[in-house]
Design an enzyme around this catalytic site. Structure first.
Site, PDB file in Angstrom:
ATOM      1  N   GLY A 268       3.518  -3.694  -5.004  1.00 29.52           N
ATOM      2  CA  GLY A 268       3.359  -3.730  -6.285  1.00 29.52           C
ATOM      3  C   GLY A 268       3.881  -2.462  -6.858  1.00 29.52           C
ATOM      4  O   GLY A 268       4.763  -2.046  -7.275  1.00 29.52           O
TER       5      GLY A 268
ATOM      6  N   CYS B 192     -15.481   5.635 -27.093  1.00 30.24           N
ATOM      7  CA  CYS B 192     -16.835   6.156 -27.398  1.00 30.24           C
ATOM      8  C   CYS B 192     -17.343   6.276 -26.062  1.00 30.24           C
ATOM      9  O   CYS B 192     -18.367   5.750 -25.592  1.00 30.24           O
ATOM     10  CB  CYS B 192     -17.782   5.419 -28.388  1.00 30.24           C
ATOM     11  SG  CYS B 192     -17.399   6.028 -29.951  1.00 30.24           S
ATOM     12  N   GLU B 193     -16.560   6.972 -25.016  1.00 35.04           N
ATOM     13  CA  GLU B 193     -17.228   7.506 -23.800  1.00 35.04           C
ATOM     14  C   GLU B 193     -16.309   8.753 -23.423  1.00 35.04           C
ATOM     15  O   GLU B 193     -15.459   9.015 -23.893  1.00 35.04           O
ATOM     16  CB  GLU B 193     -16.821   6.637 -22.627  1.00 35.04           C
ATOM     17  CG  GLU B 193     -17.538   5.129 -22.942  1.00 35.04           C
ATOM     18  CD  GLU B 193     -17.437   4.115 -21.659  1.00 35.04           C
ATOM     19  OE1 GLU B 193     -17.479   4.942 -20.536  1.00 35.04           O
ATOM     20  OE2 GLU B 193     -17.764   3.058 -21.809  1.00 35.04           O
TER      21      GLU B 193
ATOM     22  N   GLU C 212       4.434  -6.966   0.431  1.00 36.28           N
ATOM     23  CA  GLU C 212       4.196  -7.254  -1.139  1.00 36.28           C
ATOM     24  C   GLU C 212       4.045  -6.078  -1.789  1.00 36.28           C
ATOM     25  O   GLU C 212       2.767  -5.874  -2.298  1.00 36.28           O
ATOM     26  CB  GLU C 212       2.826  -8.066  -0.920  1.00 36.28           C
ATOM     27  CG  GLU C 212       2.722  -9.221  -0.153  1.00 36.28           C
ATOM     28  CD  GLU C 212       1.176  -9.780   0.278  1.00 36.28           C
ATOM     29  OE1 GLU C 212       0.305  -8.953   0.127  1.00 36.28           O
ATOM     30  OE2 GLU C 212       1.116 -10.856   0.514  1.00 36.28           O
TER      31      GLU C 212
ATOM     32  N   TYR D  75      -0.570  -1.444 -12.723  1.00 40.16           N
ATOM     33  CA  TYR D  75      -1.933  -1.485 -12.744  1.00 40.16           C
ATOM     34  C   TYR D  75      -2.645  -0.634 -14.114  1.00 40.16           C
ATOM     35  O   TYR D  75      -3.552   0.126 -14.198  1.00 40.16           O
ATOM     36  CB  TYR D  75      -2.611  -0.994 -11.607  1.00 40.16           C
ATOM     37  CG  TYR D  75      -2.476  -1.682 -10.343  1.00 40.16           C
ATOM     38  CD1 TYR D  75      -2.718  -2.974  -9.967  1.00 40.16           C
ATOM     39  CD2 TYR D  75      -1.628  -0.869  -9.410  1.00 40.16           C
ATOM     40  CE1 TYR D  75      -2.507  -3.576  -8.911  1.00 40.16           C
ATOM     41  CE2 TYR D  75      -0.985  -1.558  -8.403  1.00 40.16           C
ATOM     42  CZ  TYR D  75      -1.681  -3.000  -8.159  1.00 40.16           C
ATOM     43  OH  TYR D  75      -1.209  -3.386  -6.811  1.00 40.16           O
TER      44      TYR D  75
ATOM     45  N   ARG E 122      -6.835   3.866 -14.953  1.00 42.00           N
ATOM     46  CA  ARG E 122      -6.835   4.314 -13.638  1.00 42.00           C
ATOM     47  C   ARG E 122      -7.660   5.803 -13.314  1.00 42.00           C
ATOM     48  O   ARG E 122      -8.127   6.124 -12.377  1.00 42.00           O
ATOM     49  CB  ARG E 122      -5.369   4.682 -13.290  1.00 42.00           C
ATOM     50  CG  ARG E 122      -4.767   3.008 -12.988  1.00 42.00           C
ATOM     51  CD  ARG E 122      -3.532   2.834 -12.364  1.00 42.00           C
ATOM     52  NE  ARG E 122      -3.581   2.967 -10.874  1.00 42.00           N
ATOM     53  CZ  ARG E 122      -3.352   4.259 -10.268  1.00 42.00           C
ATOM     54  NH1 ARG E 122      -2.723   5.382 -10.871  1.00 42.00           N
ATOM     55  NH2 ARG E 122      -3.643   4.260  -9.051  1.00 42.00           N
TER      56      ARG E 122
ATOM     57  N   GLY F 285       0.691  -1.290  -0.095  1.00 47.24           N
ATOM     58  CA  GLY F 285       0.040   0.118  -0.112  1.00 47.24           C
ATOM     59  C   GLY F 285       0.814   1.237  -0.222  1.00 47.24           C
ATOM     60  O   GLY F 285       0.307   2.430   0.200  1.00 47.24           O
TER      61      GLY F 285
HETATM   62  N1  LLP Z   1      -0.998  -7.358  -1.620  1.00 49.52           N
HETATM   63  C1  LLP Z   1      -2.265  -7.533  -1.579  1.00 49.52           C
HETATM   64  C2  LLP Z   1      -2.836  -8.800  -0.983  1.00 49.52           C
HETATM   65  C3  LLP Z   1      -3.002  -6.862  -2.596  1.00 49.52           C
HETATM   66  O1  LLP Z   1      -4.278  -7.080  -2.651  1.00 49.52           O
HETATM   67  C4  LLP Z   1      -2.188  -5.671  -3.246  1.00 49.52           C
HETATM   68  C5  LLP Z   1      -3.067  -4.646  -4.014  1.00 49.52           C
HETATM   69  C6  LLP Z   1      -0.937  -5.445  -2.981  1.00 49.52           C
HETATM   70  C7  LLP Z   1      -0.216  -6.458  -2.202  1.00 49.52           C
HETATM   71  C8  LLP Z   1      -0.074  -4.434  -3.687  1.00 49.52           C
HETATM   72  O2  LLP Z   1      -0.353  -3.092  -3.340  1.00 49.52           O
HETATM   73  P1  LLP Z   1       0.387  -1.809  -3.864  1.00 49.52           P
HETATM   74  O3  LLP Z   1       1.878  -1.928  -3.630  1.00 49.52           O
HETATM   75  O4  LLP Z   1       0.413  -2.016  -5.423  1.00 49.52           O
HETATM   76  O5  LLP Z   1      -0.324  -0.894  -3.332  1.00 49.52           O
HETATM   77  N2  LLP Z   1      -5.694  -1.189  -9.386  1.00 49.52           N
HETATM   78  C9  LLP Z   1      -5.449  -0.352  -8.293  1.00 49.52           C
HETATM   79  C10 LLP Z   1      -4.846  -1.070  -7.045  1.00 49.52           C
HETATM   80  C11 LLP Z   1      -5.309  -2.139  -6.375  1.00 49.52           C
HETATM   81  C12 LLP Z   1      -4.567  -2.915  -5.583  1.00 49.52           C
HETATM   82  C13 LLP Z   1      -5.120  -4.164  -5.279  1.00 49.52           C
HETATM   83  N3  LLP Z   1      -4.485  -4.942  -4.377  1.00 49.52           N
HETATM   84  C14 LLP Z   1      -4.759   0.976  -8.777  1.00 49.52           C
HETATM   85  O6  LLP Z   1      -4.800   1.079  -9.909  1.00 49.52           O
HETATM   86  O7  LLP Z   1      -4.831   1.920  -7.946  1.00 49.52           O
END
Ligand code: LLP
Length: 402
Positions: free
Chosen positions: A261, A329-330, A259, A357, A298, A218
């Site tokens: 992302g 077309c939106e 974790e 993402y 996004r 997060g």
């Molecule tokens: N771990 C779990 C269990 C998760 O569900 C997620 C993201 C992460 C780790 C990684 O989180 P991050 O480091 O990326 O914040 N599509 C949305 C974000 C959805 C995140 C879903 N889960 C966006 O584009 O902002």
């Protein structure tokens, strides 16, 4: 990566085009590892949902990350990229038991987030230790759609149901070797992390078989100059120190897992788009580009801000305000009222922070092809995905005689 590099990629591979700078991924990985260097056992499991291109997965695997996967297909992509099964954590929500069984057969580590599945799993596999995902009931995250640790969220087993977990494992004999949580994405407030860390450690304390604690992710990345980002050094100091103290009390060196992302890949990526039209209306000047919400959803889905620059015209002395829109077309819009160097039809725009993402949420809406992807790493350039073709759109369609 310089603008002229980006322009040369677009000339070679066409637009729209995703371009990733994997050296940035490596430096983000190093920054995070350094921030937690004092933790005795640290593991970063890359949240592969952010970007599942095999080349990106390989870069991360070579950096010795593990992988956090949320579908059996993601698990298989990680295996294909060379992750060992033992390094893949399967953290799904609401999937079928068949997928869970398949993951067990593949030797993947499993995280469960539901009492009934914990019982079913324990009855079938009493000898396989599992991790449980706890919902700490903490509200955190940049947007309500990506806040997942609160009391109304579908994720995790409630912090108020720990006694039920104990009852289930007493019945089935399951060993809980990991405790997990993930409260949301784009969280900049360290206090939210600290608060949920304390809650989670309070859960760990109640089980004596724990080997690892997974704090999810997060971390907020900056989306423009001067934007707030999670202070990873401060996080490392505070959470790392607390974790080390906790391990002493617990009597065992536990592994601390995150974790990430976005933190690893968001800033590494750009989406290059070409200006098809500049359209002045009584109220706005629209810049219409050869991409849309089908390639980068996004802004439309989360009101996410993606910085946009005109890389064909670098003269900053003359700028105008534009609204950058897609060709779907939106009312698909990448950015409202943005100041850009004067835009002409045919210019290339760079949409920043398109590493996470972005391609992974792309679709064929309006029957458009998904873009090609290019990666640079340690001075080498790689085409890592071809642009789709008309055959891809027909793939799996059955042209029946009617
Ligand atoms: N771990 C779990 C269990 C998760 O569900 C997620 C993201 C992460 C780790 C990684 O989180 P991050 O480091 O990326 O914040 N599509 C949305 C974000 C959805 C995140 C879903 N889960 C966006 O584009 O902002």
């Amino acid at each position: 990566m310089t603008n002229s590099h980006l322009i040369s990629f677009a000339e070679k591979y066409g637009s729209p085009l995703y371009v990733y700078d994997a050296d940035i991924i490596e430096s983000q990985f190093n920054k995070m590892t350094k921030a937690f260097a004092h933790v005795h056992q640290l593991k970063l499991n890359y949240a592969v949902k952010a970007n599942t291109n095999l080349a990106i997965l390989k870069v991360l695997k070579n950096l010795n990350t593990g992988a956090d996967a949320v579908s059996i297909q993601e698990v298989k992509l990680c295996l294909k990229a060379g992750f060992s099964p033992n390094d893949i954590h399967y953290t799904p929500s609401g999937i079928s038991f068949d997928e869970m069984e398949e993951a067990v057969t593949l030797g993947i580590k499993i995280t469960l987030d539901n009492l009934s599945i914990l019982e079913k799993f324990g009855n079938k596999y009493p000898n396989i230790p599992v991790c449980v995902r706890i919902n700490p009931h903490v509200m955190a995250g940049g947007n309500h759609k990506i806040s997942v640790g609160h009391i109304d969220s579908k994720f995790g087993i409630s912090i108020y149901q720990i006694e039920n977990i104990k009852e289930v494992i007493a019945k089935t004999g399951t060993i809980i070797n990991g405790i997990h949580m993930h409260t949301g994405s784009d969280i900049y407030n360290i206090d939210a992390f600290i608060q949920s860390t304390e809650i989670l450690l309070g859960v760990v304390e109640q089980f004596d078989t724990i080997e690892y604690v997974d704090f999810g992710s997060g971390f907020k990345v900056p989306y423009k100059d001067g934007d707030i980002e999670t202070n990873i050094e401060k996080m490392g100091k505070r959470i790392g120190k607390r974790f080390n103290e906790f391990c002493k009390e617990y009597g065992r060196d536990l592994t601390l897992i995150f974790e990430p992302g976005k933190y690893l890949v968001s800033g590494s990526g750009s989406l290059l788009v070409k200006v098809n039209v500049v359209k002045a209306t009584p109220n706005s000047v629209f810049v219409g580009v050869d991409s849309g919400l089908n390639h980068l959803i996004r802004p439309m889905m989360y009101d996410a801000y993606h910085h946009i620059t005109n890389i064909s015209n670098t003269n900053e002395s003359e700028q105008k305000v534009y609204t950058i829109v897609g060709y779907i077309c939106e009312n698909d819009t990448f950015g409202h009222n943005r100041k850009l160097n004067i835009v002409s039809e045919g210019d290339l725009l760079k949409i920043h922070n398109a590493g996470a993402y972005s391609f992974s949420m792309a679709s064929n809406y309006n029957s458009r092809y998904r873009p090609a992807e290019v990666m640079t790493y340690k001075g080498n350039n790689y085409l890592i995905r071809n642009r789709e073709t008309f055959d891809d759109l027909l793939n799996n369609q059955i042209d029946v005689d009617i």
